[in-house]
Design a protein around this motif. Sequence first.
Motif, PDB file in Angstrom:
ATOM      1  N   LEU A   1       0.864  -1.259  -0.137  1.00 29.40           N
ATOM      2  CA  LEU A   1       0.155   0.007   0.075  1.00 29.40           C
ATOM      3  C   LEU A   1       0.911   1.237  -0.225  1.00 29.40           C
ATOM      4  CD1 LEU A   1      -2.663  -1.147   2.533  1.00 29.40           C
ATOM      5  CD2 LEU A   1      -2.960  -0.973   0.030  1.00 29.40           C
TER       6      LEU A   1
ATOM      7  N   LEU B   1      -5.754  -2.709   7.738  1.00 28.89           N
ATOM      8  CA  LEU B   1      -4.556  -2.933   6.351  1.00 28.89           C
ATOM      9  C   LEU B   1      -3.957  -4.051   6.148  1.00 28.89           C
ATOM     10  CD1 LEU B   1      -2.558   0.385   6.922  1.00 28.89           C
ATOM     11  CD2 LEU B   1      -4.697   0.179   5.529  1.00 28.89           C
TER      12      LEU B   1
ATOM     13  N   SER C   1      -1.244  -6.473   5.421  1.00 24.06           N
ATOM     14  CA  SER C   1      -0.116  -6.570   4.788  1.00 24.06           C
ATOM     15  C   SER C   1       0.378  -8.020   4.466  1.00 24.06           C
ATOM     16  CB  SER C   1       0.938  -6.081   5.949  1.00 24.06           C
ATOM     17  OG  SER C   1       1.138  -7.267   6.946  1.00 24.06           O
TER      18      SER C   1
ATOM     19  N   PHE D   1       3.545  -0.879   7.609  1.00 27.59           N
ATOM     20  CA  PHE D   1       1.950  -0.805   7.435  1.00 27.59           C
ATOM     21  C   PHE D   1       1.487  -0.061   8.837  1.00 27.59           C
ATOM     22  CE2 PHE D   1       2.334  -3.061   3.517  1.00 27.59           C
ATOM     23  CZ  PHE D   1       1.055  -3.310   3.300  1.00 27.59           C
TER      24      PHE D   1
ATOM     25  N   ALA E   1      -0.813   3.044   9.034  1.00 27.79           N
ATOM     26  CA  ALA E   1      -2.191   2.934   9.593  1.00 27.79           C
ATOM     27  C   ALA E   1      -2.504   3.906  10.671  1.00 27.79           C
ATOM     28  CB  ALA E   1      -2.202   1.575  10.339  1.00 27.79           C
TER      29      ALA E   1
ATOM     30  N   CYS F   1      -6.302   3.850  10.772  1.00 23.96           N
ATOM     31  CA  CYS F   1      -6.737   2.629  10.654  1.00 23.96           C
ATOM     32  C   CYS F   1      -6.441   1.795  12.104  1.00 23.96           C
ATOM     33  CB  CYS F   1      -6.283   2.067   9.607  1.00 23.96           C
ATOM     34  SG  CYS F   1      -6.602   0.395   9.244  1.00 23.96           S
TER      35      CYS F   1
ATOM     36  N   VAL G   1      -3.646  -3.812  11.548  1.00 26.63           N
ATOM     37  CA  VAL G   1      -2.939  -4.163  10.472  1.00 26.63           C
ATOM     38  C   VAL G   1      -2.743  -5.608  10.810  1.00 26.63           C
ATOM     39  CG1 VAL G   1      -0.385  -4.262   9.788  1.00 26.63           C
ATOM     40  CG2 VAL G   1      -1.347  -2.133  10.410  1.00 26.63           C
TER      41      VAL G   1
END
Length: 306
Positions: free
Chosen positions: A74, A103, A105, A127, A131, A136, A139
């Motif tokens: 990402l 997210l 990963s 990540f 995040a 977010c 992860v």
Amino acid sequence: MMKPYNRKDFLQTSAILIAMGLTGSGFDFKKKMPLLSFSTLGCPDWTFQQIVDFAVDNKFDGLELRGILRELDLNKCKEFSNPESIAATNKLMKEKGLHFSDLGSSAAMHHSDATERKKNLDDAKRFIDLAQKIDCPNVRVFPNNLPKEVDRNITIDLITQGLIELGEYAKGSNVTVVLESHGELVYVKDLQKIMQAAAGNNVGLVWDIVNMWSVTKEPPATVYAALKNYIHHTHIKDLKVTDGKEHYTFLGEGETPIFEAIDILYKDGYKGYFSFEWEKLWHPEIEAPEKAIAHYSKVMRAHFNG
């Protein structure tokens, strides 16, 4: 080959449900919809704008990012490649009333080779950093097939230590590193061992119900009772077996006890997302995302409203 959900399993599940107070007249939904999201694994050829617009049109609350336009890292996607792009992405999400649920990963915790292990841990840390920038909460990391040449207990310890390291890295943030029940790590006793050692320090679990049930056949109530304290996120899907092979189906059209698990989570006050994982990127032969993902939202809403 999947075994049928037999009378013994039913009786065991019923007993656990009764003990948890999840059956009988008390098991009435409060007409409040749970949080729904879907993984972008299911729509690998959509732009981010298409993903967002589809989520809004189909009444989703969040997005689980597992790549955009087939780019799984990402941080390399244009939406997150620099501070200006991140600000614009956050603005779009806010305007649309959406949130990031997770997210996804590609960081695997089962590697024993020092170089490969460091690479995966570093990927997970990137990540975690992202995040935090996009608010977010989760992860996802995972194991896959545990290496045959390494003692299973050693690999489980490596996974545990990896989670502890990542949890320490995320300390002070609002990000939780969540280990998915995935690959060969789908047995309750293994997941319990890892979570008992690593959870609580920005570390939790993604309960992929079907990943576990398709291998172990343990009733969802049994699994939930053992792992409930660690679950921060869920993956929801369904499948059936034809000629000895697993085939993903639209939600409710398979042979898994998926709604039993959904109802257990909901009734017990699970506050996280019910995230649809339609594995279109890995299985291009399955139905188009605009059909499968829209169907998921409709079925879930009908289930909780009806």
